[in-house]
Design a protein around this motif. Sequence first.
Motif, PDB file in Angstrom:
ATOM      1  N   ARG A  43      28.432  22.487 -25.275  1.00  0.00           N
ATOM      2  CA  ARG A  43      27.007  22.893 -25.354  1.00  0.00           C
ATOM      3  C   ARG A  43      26.333  22.721 -23.960  1.00  0.00           C
ATOM      4  NH1 ARG A  43      26.961  19.236 -29.820  1.00  0.00           N
ATOM      5  NH2 ARG A  43      25.882  17.756 -28.364  1.00  0.00           N
ATOM      6  N   GLU A  44      26.566  21.751 -23.127  1.00  0.00           N
ATOM      7  CA  GLU A  44      25.941  21.471 -22.112  1.00  0.00           C
ATOM      8  C   GLU A  44      26.272  22.120 -20.819  1.00  0.00           C
ATOM      9  OE1 GLU A  44      25.058  17.090 -21.841  1.00  0.00           O
ATOM     10  OE2 GLU A  44      24.114  17.221 -23.642  1.00  0.00           O
ATOM     11  N   LEU A  45      27.602  22.352 -20.576  1.00  0.00           N
ATOM     12  CA  LEU A  45      28.096  23.082 -19.348  1.00  0.00           C
ATOM     13  C   LEU A  45      28.437  24.766 -19.763  1.00  0.00           C
ATOM     14  CD1 LEU A  45      30.617  20.383 -17.983  1.00  0.00           C
ATOM     15  CD2 LEU A  45      28.449  20.838 -17.297  1.00  0.00           C
ATOM     16  N   VAL A  46      28.104  25.452 -19.175  1.00  0.00           N
ATOM     17  CA  VAL A  46      28.216  26.877 -18.976  1.00  0.00           C
ATOM     18  C   VAL A  46      29.366  27.070 -18.214  1.00  0.00           C
ATOM     19  CG1 VAL A  46      27.187  29.208 -18.794  1.00  0.00           C
ATOM     20  CG2 VAL A  46      25.750  27.340 -19.553  1.00  0.00           C
ATOM     21  N   GLY A  47      30.280  27.854 -18.896  1.00  0.00           N
ATOM     22  CA  GLY A  47      31.564  28.484 -18.327  1.00  0.00           C
ATOM     23  C   GLY A  47      32.650  27.245 -18.260  1.00  0.00           C
ATOM     24  N   LEU A  48      33.234  27.271 -17.155  1.00  0.00           N
ATOM     25  CA  LEU A  48      34.265  26.245 -16.915  1.00  0.00           C
ATOM     26  C   LEU A  48      35.408  26.095 -17.868  1.00  0.00           C
ATOM     27  CD1 LEU A  48      32.061  23.599 -15.415  1.00  0.00           C
ATOM     28  CD2 LEU A  48      33.384  24.871 -14.058  1.00  0.00           C
ATOM     29  N   VAL A  49      35.649  27.158 -18.499  1.00  0.00           N
ATOM     30  CA  VAL A  49      36.552  26.919 -19.684  1.00  0.00           C
ATOM     31  C   VAL A  49      37.833  26.458 -19.382  1.00  0.00           C
ATOM     32  CG1 VAL A  49      37.906  28.486 -21.276  1.00  0.00           C
ATOM     33  CG2 VAL A  49      35.628  29.227 -20.541  1.00  0.00           C
ATOM     34  N   PRO A  50      38.579  26.672 -17.961  1.00  0.00           N
ATOM     35  CA  PRO A  50      39.714  25.873 -17.737  1.00  0.00           C
ATOM     36  C   PRO A  50      39.555  24.432 -17.622  1.00  0.00           C
ATOM     37  CG  PRO A  50      39.359  27.852 -16.389  1.00  0.00           C
ATOM     38  CD  PRO A  50      38.134  27.647 -16.994  1.00  0.00           C
ATOM     39  N   VAL A  51      38.462  24.085 -17.254  1.00  0.00           N
ATOM     40  CA  VAL A  51      38.320  22.616 -16.907  1.00  0.00           C
ATOM     41  C   VAL A  51      37.900  22.064 -18.296  1.00  0.00           C
ATOM     42  CG1 VAL A  51      36.553  20.994 -16.104  1.00  0.00           C
ATOM     43  CG2 VAL A  51      37.074  22.769 -14.597  1.00  0.00           C
TER      44      VAL A  51
END
Length: 79
Positions: A43-51
């Motif tokens: 919810r709180e981080l946008v993107g960073l899918v690999p992380v």
Amino acid sequence: IRREELMEKIAYMKDMPDDKEAGTVDDFMFKEGVQDQLDKLDRELVGLVPVKSRVKEIAALLVLDKMRRKLGFETAVPS
């Protein structure tokens, strides 16, 4: 005491019926509150899918390690 606990766990596992469900990593992640933290991360981080994917993998490995310890199995420190 540790040896006694281990022997109790072994006896418990031997006496357990084969059709008894042991639970899944997802069940333990929910019960331990890990899933709530992963949902918050989403919810709180946008993107960073690999992380986020890697964090979920690490969380699952740690939960699995905890499950193994509770059953009395020897575990190695995840690397």
